[in-house]
Write a protein that holds these residues in place. Structure first.
Motif, short mmCIF file in Angstrom:
data_model
loop_
_atom_site.label_atom_id
_atom_site.label_comp_id
_atom_site.label_asym_id
_atom_site.label_seq_id
_atom_site.Cartn_x
_atom_site.Cartn_y
_atom_site.Cartn_z
N GLN A 79 0.83 -1.19 0.00
CA GLN A 79 0.00 0.00 0.00
C GLN A 79 0.88 1.26 0.00
O GLN A 79 1.88 1.32 0.70
CB GLN A 79 -0.91 0.02 1.23
N TYR A 81 1.08 5.67 0.19
CA TYR A 81 0.55 6.79 0.95
C TYR A 81 0.58 6.56 2.46
O TYR A 81 -0.27 7.03 3.18
CB TYR A 81 -0.88 7.13 0.50
N ARG A 83 -0.15 4.01 4.35
CA ARG A 83 -1.16 3.17 4.97
C ARG A 83 -0.52 1.92 5.56
O ARG A 83 0.42 1.37 5.02
CB ARG A 83 -2.21 2.75 3.94
N ASP A 84 -1.09 1.48 6.66
CA ASP A 84 -0.62 0.26 7.32
C ASP A 84 -1.22 -0.93 6.57
O ASP A 84 -2.45 -1.10 6.52
CB ASP A 84 -1.05 0.26 8.78
N ALA A 85 -0.37 -1.76 5.97
CA ALA A 85 -0.84 -2.89 5.15
C ALA A 85 -1.68 -3.86 5.96
O ALA A 85 -2.70 -4.38 5.47
CB ALA A 85 0.35 -3.61 4.53
N VAL A 88 -5.16 -2.42 6.52
CA VAL A 88 -5.96 -2.47 5.29
C VAL A 88 -6.50 -3.88 5.06
O VAL A 88 -7.68 -4.08 4.74
CB VAL A 88 -5.13 -1.99 4.07
N TYR A 91 -9.35 -4.53 7.46
CA TYR A 91 -10.55 -3.83 7.02
C TYR A 91 -11.21 -4.56 5.84
O TYR A 91 -12.44 -4.71 5.80
CB TYR A 91 -10.24 -2.39 6.63
#
Length: 112
Positions: A79, A81, A83-85, A88, A91
């Motif tokens: 990922q 920007y 973001r914590d992979a 994600v 989620y």
């Protein structure tokens, strides 16, 4: 795929055949290739009046080079920007579960 890609010499034969006014089927028989291969080659590279073997060969090499996927390095984050992979992925799983429980088919829920 029988025959593989067309060679430079085959493209030159196609060009000569078009210049001589031969039909696609006749050119294909001379090259021992399917007629559809010759038709696609000519139409993809300028049509019967503008086909040039050298330009067609270069264009094909460019298309082949462009389609090759570069393998993703394991160290490269999936990922961008910041973001914590892991967050994600968590989620995605939660969202998929909610969609399935609400009646969405599994395949559609996974795609969404």
């Amino acid at each position: 795929m029988p025959g593989g890609r067309l060679t430079q010499q085959e493209r030159q034969q196609i060009s000569l055949g078009l210049a001589d006014g031969l039909a696609y089927a006749e050119i294909a028989r001379n090259l021992e290739r399917p007629t559809s291969t010759i038709t696609r080659e000519v139409m993809r590279n300028g049509g019967p009046t503008a086909y040039r073997a050298d330009l067609a060969h270069r264009a094909t090499e460019q298309r082949a080079r462009r389609k090759q996927a570069t393998p993703r390095d394991a160290a490269t984050p999936a990922q961008a920007y910041g973001r914590d992979a892991q967050a994600v992925l968590a989620y995605e799983e939660t969202f998929t579960t909610v969609l399935i429980q609400s009646g969405t088919p599994k395949m559609m829920a996974r795609v969404m």
